[in-house]
Design an enzyme around this catalytic site. Structure first.
Site, short mmCIF file in Angstrom:
data_model
loop_
_atom_site.label_atom_id
_atom_site.label_comp_id
_atom_site.label_asym_id
_atom_site.label_seq_id
_atom_site.Cartn_x
_atom_site.Cartn_y
_atom_site.Cartn_z
N CYS A 17 0.83 -1.21 0.00
CA CYS A 17 0.00 0.00 0.00
C CYS A 17 0.87 1.26 0.00
O CYS A 17 1.54 1.52 -0.98
CB CYS A 17 -0.99 -0.05 1.16
SG CYS A 17 -2.41 1.03 0.91
N HIS B 110 -3.41 -5.38 -0.34
CA HIS B 110 -3.15 -5.97 0.98
C HIS B 110 -3.10 -7.50 0.85
O HIS B 110 -4.14 -8.16 0.95
CB HIS B 110 -4.22 -5.55 1.97
CG HIS B 110 -4.18 -4.10 2.28
ND1 HIS B 110 -3.44 -3.59 3.31
CD2 HIS B 110 -4.76 -3.03 1.66
CE1 HIS B 110 -3.57 -2.27 3.33
NE2 HIS B 110 -4.36 -1.91 2.34
N GLU C 53 -2.15 -9.63 2.91
CA GLU C 53 -2.52 -10.29 4.16
C GLU C 53 -4.02 -10.40 4.34
O GLU C 53 -4.50 -11.17 5.17
CB GLU C 53 -1.90 -9.54 5.35
CG GLU C 53 -2.62 -8.29 5.77
CD GLU C 53 -2.48 -7.06 4.87
OE1 GLU C 53 -3.03 -6.02 5.21
OE2 GLU C 53 -1.82 -7.15 3.80
#
Length: 169
Positions: free
Chosen positions: A63, A144, A146
């Site tokens: 990001c 993202h 994750e």
């Protein structure tokens, strides 16, 4: 951070204002540039610190970290008209031609480019969604990994970075 800890990493969090020297004095195996709010362009000190880290320690950015890596390597960023928000953003991995379903939440992006370092591309607007600088041991993604929306398409990005750190140790 939770993902890194779950993978067995010892994690030390430093403020975004940390200098390259302060980071390198800790002798890290790698530097993870996290997400964060706002426009990356005013973060000139952070970009300068990142330039000093490049090639000296492996770097992975997500990001805002992706945008900082882009700026550190001469690419441009801009404010998106509406931002990329949500858990269903298709991103093309230019190397494999595979489409990843990603989670995103940002209002700024890296401008489209044919630069060889651009590894991933938004299928919505062509913005740069990933960078790789092997000679600098640095890579990043705009999304993202994750978050794991739908199938966990992007989890291997963090996993492979941590495996590379372990292999280098």
């Amino acid at each position: 951070l939770r993902c890194l800890v779950q993978m067995g990493c010892d994690v030390t969090v430093v403020p975004g204002t940390a200098t390259a020297k302060q980071i390198l004095d800790q002798n890290p195996d790698g530097v993870f540039l996290s997400n964060g709010p706002g426009d990356p362009e005013p973060l000139v000190d952070e970009v300068a610190a990142l330039r000093e880290l490049l090639g000296r320690v492996p770097v992975l950015g997500i990001c805002l970290g992706h945008q900082l890596l882009a700026l550190a390597n001469g690419l441009a960023t801009f404010k998106l008209p509406f931002g990329h928000r949500g858990a269903n953003h298709p991103v093309l991995d230019r190397r494999t031609q595979r489409v990843l379903v990603t989670s995103q939440n940002h209002g700024f992006a890296v401008e489209p480019t044919e630069d060889r370092a651009a590894t991933h591309e938004s299928l919505y607007d062509g913005t740069v969604e990933g960078l790789a600088y092997p000679e600098l041991r640095a890579r990043s993604v705009q999304f993202h990994p994750e978050a794991g929306p739908g199938p966990h398409d992007a989890w291997p990005i963090i996993e492979s970075w941590v495996e590379g750190l372990r292999d280098a140790a």
